[in-house]
Design a protein around this motif. Structure first.
Motif, PDB file in Angstrom:
ATOM      1  N   ILE A  78       0.840  -1.195   0.000  1.00  0.00           N
ATOM      2  CA  ILE A  78       0.000   0.000   0.000  1.00  0.00           C
ATOM      3  C   ILE A  78       0.875   1.245   0.000  1.00  0.00           C
ATOM      4  CG2 ILE A  78      -1.910  -1.166   1.151  1.00  0.00           C
ATOM      5  CD1 ILE A  78      -1.032   0.147   3.765  1.00  0.00           C
ATOM      6  N   SER A  79       0.283   2.368  -0.360  1.00  0.00           N
ATOM      7  CA  SER A  79       1.052   3.616  -0.462  1.00  0.00           C
ATOM      8  C   SER A  79       1.516   4.107   0.900  1.00  0.00           C
ATOM      9  CB  SER A  79       0.205   4.695  -1.142  1.00  0.00           C
ATOM     10  OG  SER A  79      -0.150   4.315  -2.448  1.00  0.00           O
ATOM     11  N   ALA A  80       0.615   4.108   1.875  1.00  0.00           N
ATOM     12  CA  ALA A  80       0.956   4.593   3.216  1.00  0.00           C
ATOM     13  C   ALA A  80       1.497   3.414   4.024  1.00  0.00           C
ATOM     14  CB  ALA A  80      -0.266   5.206   3.883  1.00  0.00           C
ATOM     15  N   SER A  81       2.686   3.012   3.696  1.00  0.00           N
ATOM     16  CA  SER A  81       3.235   1.782   4.277  1.00  0.00           C
ATOM     17  C   SER A  81       3.967   1.984   5.594  1.00  0.00           C
ATOM     18  CB  SER A  81       4.203   1.140   3.271  1.00  0.00           C
ATOM     19  OG  SER A  81       5.257   2.038   2.959  1.00  0.00           O
ATOM     20  N   GLY A 169      -5.864   0.403  -4.323  1.00  0.00           N
ATOM     21  CA  GLY A 169      -7.140   0.439  -3.621  1.00  0.00           C
ATOM     22  C   GLY A 169      -7.829   1.772  -3.802  1.00  0.00           C
ATOM     23  N   TYR A 170      -8.802   2.051  -2.927  1.00  0.00           N
ATOM     24  CA  TYR A 170      -9.536   3.307  -2.987  1.00  0.00           C
ATOM     25  C   TYR A 170      -8.725   4.467  -2.421  1.00  0.00           C
ATOM     26  CZ  TYR A 170     -13.516   0.142  -3.657  1.00  0.00           C
ATOM     27  OH  TYR A 170     -14.371  -0.830  -4.120  1.00  0.00           O
ATOM     28  N   GLY A 171      -7.728   4.159  -1.596  1.00  0.00           N
ATOM     29  CA  GLY A 171      -6.915   5.194  -0.980  1.00  0.00           C
ATOM     30  C   GLY A 171      -5.511   4.693  -0.724  1.00  0.00           C
ATOM     31  N   ALA A 172      -4.837   5.345   0.225  1.00  0.00           N
ATOM     32  CA  ALA A 172      -3.431   5.022   0.484  1.00  0.00           C
ATOM     33  C   ALA A 172      -3.251   3.827   1.410  1.00  0.00           C
ATOM     34  CB  ALA A 172      -2.731   6.245   1.094  1.00  0.00           C
TER      35      ALA A 172
END
Length: 222
Positions: A78-81, A169-172
């Motif tokens: 995910i982006s906010a890992s 996904g829909y977000g981070a």
């Protein structure tokens, strides 16, 4: 051409008939319990049943003695890992609906007809949370450790393996993974949630194609 037209009308008619039957049967059949004698234990593992009004999901602690989900659903996907995640939310569903239908208002008639007639490919949706707060849409329930282990085993059957393709996904904080299984009107995302709970021995409804049929079995904490 006339024959093709008759076949097309027949397919459309059957698709809407199936949809109508699903809608009419959903609430009464979702009221029939599986594992009717189950009761919530005083101690165990607290999970949550989550709903956005369309889809339901199972929210579990990221790490327990029974399962460390960090290896199965790495935050690197995910982006906010880099956040201190405490829980992971997991749900199974149809690929096109998951990717393109975040609300009922986004559901197109063509998608309904396609699924009614042919079904669809499936995805696993995984979101990472930091200390989620119980709400009417995120309802906690305590299960025994043995029941939780059974729930883990059920989810592992559709969990991604090495080199499984994933999608934004829909977000981070969330991601989609390719998953096994064929989505149909008798095997919906919400039916998967209740089937998973039932397989663990937890009380839930028998036929739950819609989110409300799942959530009615979990007390609202608000």
């Amino acid at each position: 051409m006339a024959r093709i037209g008759r076949i097309s009308r027949a397919v459309v008619g059957w698709a809407f008939l199936l949809l109508g039957l699903a809608v009419l049967s959903a609430w009464p059949l979702s009221s029939i319990p599986r594992n009717p004698h189950w009761s919530e234990p005083d101690e165990g593992v607290t999970i949550m049943v989550e709903s956005n009004g369309v889809h339901t999901a199972l929210v579990m602690p990221l790490v327990t003695p029974e399962k460390d989900w960090r290896g199965t659903f790495p935050a690197a996907d995910i982006s906010a890992s880099d956040r201190a995640y405490s829980h992971v939310s997991v749900s199974w569903g149809e690929k096109e609906i998951f990717l393109n239908t975040p609300t009922w208002w986004d559901l197109s008639p063509l998608s309904v007809l396609r699924i009614a007639g042919f079904g669809g490919d499936s995805l696993l949706h995984v979101a990472h949370y930091v200390r989620p707060v119980p709400t009417s849409h995120m309802r906690p329930v305590t299960v025994s450790r043995n029941e939780y282990q059974k729930l883990v085993s059920t989810i592992e059957k559709v969990a991604p393996v090495a080199r499984t393709r994933h999608y934004p996904g829909y977000g981070a904080q969330d991601v989609f993974y390719d998953a096994p299984g064929n989505y149909t009107f008798t095997n919906t995302c919400n039916q998967w949630t209740s089937n998973s709970l039932a397989a663990a021995g937890i009380r839930t409804g028998w036929w739950t194609p819609f989110a409300g049929g799942v959530m009615k079995w979990v007390p609202d904490p608000s």
